[in-house]
Design an enzyme around this catalytic site. Structure first.
Site, short mmCIF file in Angstrom:
data_model
loop_
_atom_site.label_atom_id
_atom_site.label_comp_id
_atom_site.label_asym_id
_atom_site.label_seq_id
_atom_site.Cartn_x
_atom_site.Cartn_y
_atom_site.Cartn_z
N ASP A 67 9.96 -19.49 29.49
CA ASP A 67 11.18 -19.74 28.73
C ASP A 67 12.32 -18.81 29.13
OD1 ASP A 67 10.02 -17.43 27.69
OD2 ASP A 67 9.48 -18.33 25.78
N ASN A 136 4.58 -16.44 13.99
CA ASN A 136 4.49 -17.75 13.33
C ASN A 136 3.70 -18.76 14.17
OD1 ASN A 136 6.22 -18.31 15.40
ND2 ASN A 136 7.97 -18.88 14.14
N HIS A 138 4.16 -19.35 17.43
CA HIS A 138 4.85 -20.00 18.54
C HIS A 138 4.27 -19.57 19.88
CE1 HIS A 138 8.11 -16.66 18.48
NE2 HIS A 138 7.61 -16.61 19.71
N GLU A 143 8.53 -23.50 18.49
CA GLU A 143 8.44 -23.08 17.10
C GLU A 143 7.60 -24.07 16.29
OE1 GLU A 143 9.37 -20.22 16.38
OE2 GLU A 143 11.45 -19.73 16.89
C1 GLP Z 1 8.79 -14.31 22.32
C2 GLP Z 1 8.53 -15.14 23.59
C3 GLP Z 1 7.09 -15.59 23.65
C4 GLP Z 1 6.25 -14.41 23.28
C5 GLP Z 1 6.39 -14.12 21.81
C6 GLP Z 1 5.74 -12.84 21.34
O1 GLP Z 1 9.79 -14.80 21.53
N1 GLP Z 1 9.37 -16.26 23.81
O2 GLP Z 1 6.80 -16.11 24.94
O3 GLP Z 1 4.90 -14.67 23.55
O4 GLP Z 1 7.72 -14.22 21.40
O5 GLP Z 1 6.47 -11.73 21.72
P1 GLP Z 1 5.86 -10.27 21.76
O6 GLP Z 1 4.89 -10.25 22.89
O7 GLP Z 1 7.01 -9.36 21.99
O8 GLP Z 1 5.21 -10.05 20.45
#
Ligand code: GLP
Length: 245
Positions: A67, A136, A138, A143
């Site tokens: 992404d 959540n 995702h 989402e």
């Molecule tokens: C972000 C990314 C995801 C990631 C998630 C968790 O928003 N778009 O690809 O896996 O949220 O993030 P983190 O690893 O900082 O907890």
């Protein structure tokens, strides 16, 4: 889903690096799906360390990121383009033109979304996709409520996701409201998936993933339908589920 329990973030990162390095060392051309966020940082550090010490080469590897935020320039330290260059690509021998991210500044986003999925397909599909998980549920930026059959698309970020990611920005207002993400079906088309989960703030999500039902309200639950998923999770992330494992 195969679950590997580890003690902490460091061990999770090392184990994940071992899985990836083992595949990369086989020397066959491979497509590696990559993630951003705090979770894979330690993995990338371990890959860099191994590259420097043992010379593991990435010349035959092509990467596809999950992404990108909409509207951030490549040189913006909060763009995922910058994150990947800074956290991994600049420190290993992967040719730049073999590293792909969705373009968050495209003129025509519909075209960009279609193009990204077509490109992945044309180059043979993703062999191994690294994933993190949002609180959540995702995955990528898919989402809750995202259809399981979704391909790469534009999303409006949930407030909770913007708040969770605000730690990297000066203010919450600076966090983009939209992103471009591989869809759930794009992720599910990967031949193998490696999900990394660390920390107590993910304990609830792990609990739902392992014990909840498969539902579009909790995007990561779709992974139960994939035949080759490995989860590497640390004790804190598993604190709500240890008893039943
Ligand atoms: C972000 C990314 C995801 C990631 C998630 C968790 O928003 N778009 O690809 O896996 O949220 O993030 P983190 O690893 O900082 O907890």
């Amino acid at each position: 889903m195969n679950i590997i329990q580890v003690t902490d973030y460091k061990e999770m990162s090392q184990k994940a690096a071992e899985v990836i390095i083992h595949k990369v060392k086989q020397g066959n051309r491979m497509n590696l799906g990559l993630a951003t966020g705090g979770t894979p940082k330690g993995l990338y550090e371990a890959m860099i360390e191994d590259h420097q010490k043992n010379g593991t080469s990435y010349q035959h590897v092509t990467t596809f990121n999950l992404d990108e935020y909409i509207g951030l320039k490549e040189q913006d330290p909060n763009s995922y383009y910058y994150y990947m260059a800074d956290s991994l690509f600049n420190h290993i021998d992967i040719p730049k033109f073999q590293t792909y991210l969705p373009n968050g500044l495209a003129d025509d986003y519909n075209h960009e979304c279609e193009h990204y999925d077509r490109l992945i397909k044309a180059l043979g599909g993703i062999d191994l996709q690294v994933l993190g998980i949002g609180q959540n549920g995702h995955i990528g930026f898919n989402e809750p409520g995202t259809p399981f059959q979704s391909s790469t698309h534009i999303v409006t970020l949930e407030e909770s996701t913007r708040e969770a990611n605000a730690r990297y920005f000066n203010t919450l207002d600076d966090v983009p409201t939209h992103a471009i993400t591989m869809g759930i079906s794009s992720i599910m088309n990967s031949k193998e998936i490696l999900l990394l989960v660390s920390g107590e703030e993910k304990a609830d999500a792990m609990q739902k993933l392992l014990h909840g039902e498969i539902s579009e309200d909790f995007p990561a639950s779709v992974l139960k339908r994939h035949s080759h998923v490995t989860i590497i999770a640390d004790q804190k992330a598993l604190s709500g589920v240890l008893v039943s494992l």
